[in-house]
Design an enzyme around this catalytic site. Sequence first.
Site, PDB file in Angstrom:
ATOM      1  N   ASP A 140     -13.448 -13.049  -8.954  1.00 26.77           N
ATOM      2  CA  ASP A 140     -14.096 -14.199  -8.322  1.00 26.77           C
ATOM      3  C   ASP A 140     -13.127 -15.381  -8.223  1.00 26.77           C
ATOM      4  OD1 ASP A 140     -16.104 -15.643  -7.162  1.00 26.77           O
ATOM      5  OD2 ASP A 140     -17.136 -16.117  -9.032  1.00 26.77           O
ATOM      6  N   HIS A 172      -8.287 -14.247  -0.234  1.00 26.11           N
ATOM      7  CA  HIS A 172      -8.513 -12.793  -0.331  1.00 26.11           C
ATOM      8  C   HIS A 172      -7.182 -12.049  -0.229  1.00 26.11           C
ATOM      9  CE1 HIS A 172     -12.664 -13.697  -0.338  1.00 26.11           C
ATOM     10  NE2 HIS A 172     -12.797 -13.910   0.952  1.00 26.11           N
ATOM     11  N   LEU A 199      -5.131   6.853 -14.044  1.00 22.87           N
ATOM     12  CA  LEU A 199      -6.212   5.862 -13.938  1.00 22.87           C
ATOM     13  C   LEU A 199      -7.182   6.190 -12.793  1.00 22.87           C
ATOM     14  CD1 LEU A 199      -7.202   2.869 -14.698  1.00 22.87           C
ATOM     15  CD2 LEU A 199      -5.799   2.152 -12.772  1.00 22.87           C
TER      16      LEU A 199
HETATM   17  C1  FPP Z   1     -14.557 -13.250  -4.644  1.00 19.63           C
HETATM   18  O1  FPP Z   1     -14.044 -14.525  -4.361  1.00 19.63           O
HETATM   19  C2  FPP Z   1     -13.879 -12.195  -3.906  1.00 19.63           C
HETATM   20  C3  FPP Z   1     -14.434 -11.367  -2.974  1.00 19.63           C
HETATM   21  C4  FPP Z   1     -15.849 -11.390  -2.586  1.00 19.63           C
HETATM   22  C5  FPP Z   1     -13.648 -10.373  -2.265  1.00 19.63           C
HETATM   23  C6  FPP Z   1     -12.712  -9.590  -3.134  1.00 19.63           C
HETATM   24  C7  FPP Z   1     -11.683  -8.998  -2.272  1.00 19.63           C
HETATM   25  C8  FPP Z   1     -10.368  -8.927  -2.583  1.00 19.63           C
HETATM   26  C9  FPP Z   1      -9.766  -9.345  -3.874  1.00 19.63           C
HETATM   27  C10 FPP Z   1      -9.435  -8.413  -1.585  1.00 19.63           C
HETATM   28  C11 FPP Z   1      -9.588  -6.967  -1.234  1.00 19.63           C
HETATM   29  C12 FPP Z   1      -9.546  -6.057  -2.384  1.00 19.63           C
HETATM   30  C13 FPP Z   1      -9.038  -4.819  -2.354  1.00 19.63           C
HETATM   31  C14 FPP Z   1      -9.257  -3.909  -3.510  1.00 19.63           C
HETATM   32  C15 FPP Z   1      -8.275  -4.321  -1.227  1.00 19.63           C
HETATM   33  P1  FPP Z   1     -14.953 -15.531  -3.567  1.00 19.63           P
HETATM   34  O2  FPP Z   1     -14.664 -15.374  -2.134  1.00 19.63           O
HETATM   35  O3  FPP Z   1     -16.386 -15.320  -3.944  1.00 19.63           O
HETATM   36  O4  FPP Z   1     -14.408 -16.903  -4.111  1.00 19.63           O
HETATM   37  P2  FPP Z   1     -15.238 -18.244  -4.333  1.00 19.63           P
HETATM   38  O5  FPP Z   1     -16.257 -17.950  -5.401  1.00 19.63           O
HETATM   39  O6  FPP Z   1     -14.186 -19.202  -4.805  1.00 19.63           O
HETATM   40  O7  FPP Z   1     -15.847 -18.625  -3.036  1.00 19.63           O
END
Ligand code: FPP
Length: 246
Positions: free
Chosen positions: A21, A38, A132
């Site tokens: 997050d 991201h 893993l």
């Molecule tokens: C949370 O941060 C993150 C996500 C909902 C997306 C996670 C995706 C990635 C890390 C990239 C792709 C992953 C792979 C495995 C290829 P948020 O957007 O909720 O952040 P915020 O809470 O600050 O708004």
Amino acid sequence: MGYKDKIDLTRLPEHVAIIMDGNGRWAKGKGKLRVFGHHNGVLSVRDVVEGAGEIGVKYLTLYTFSSENWNRPSFEVTAIMELLISTINKEIKKLMENNVRLNAIGDLDMLPGKCNKELKGAIERTSGNTGLVLTLALSYSSRREMVQATRNIALKVKAGELDPADITEELFAQNLYTHNMPDPELLIRTSGEHRISNYLLWQIAYAELYFTNKLWPDFRRDDLFEAIYDYQHRERRFGMTSEQVN
Ligand code: FPP
């Protein structure tokens, strides 16, 4: 000295789950679009996957996209799906080299066709790897998973294949997406939020919870090692007394 040298490698959690997050806030803090966060989050994924494999964690499960995340602006959803496709494409060679087996849980049929195809191809290609197990939770909702499990069990009862008296915790767990892995002993959430957000609700019944203020794009393998070090200094009592477990 990093945390790696402080960890007792004979007492590792077998399964670590992570709620990644803070990508959006990380990007905003730099005056950039959320998608930039991201993209940088992928670098953390790569480092943490390598770190987990390096010390011998057997299962790593990453909350990559929740069922609720479909409600984000379509621009962001599209960007995450494209990022997923390009990351799988780019990382498959590394996954093979590192003997990582890719897995996915969630309502995968909801994913765009190309994304689903790429994901299934990579899961197939890495299926013989013995290191893993990296599980991506995609279009995942824990409540939905449990409702689906209940429905499957009900259908077996209706068909006369199952006696309700034989419905046990084990049988229920066998009907979850995670039927082929142990429950996580450690759940990490980044970004200072203290919530579970519909993630592995059944499976984390006895997990140790670890919260860090670090935003996901700043999280690296040494942060994972620190979380494991912290886990190793907790007393896991499973409802018993301290005297009993010691
Ligand atoms: C949370 O941060 C993150 C996500 C909902 C997306 C996670 C995706 C990635 C890390 C990239 C792709 C992953 C792979 C495995 C290829 P948020 O957007 O909720 O952040 P915020 O809470 O600050 O708004």
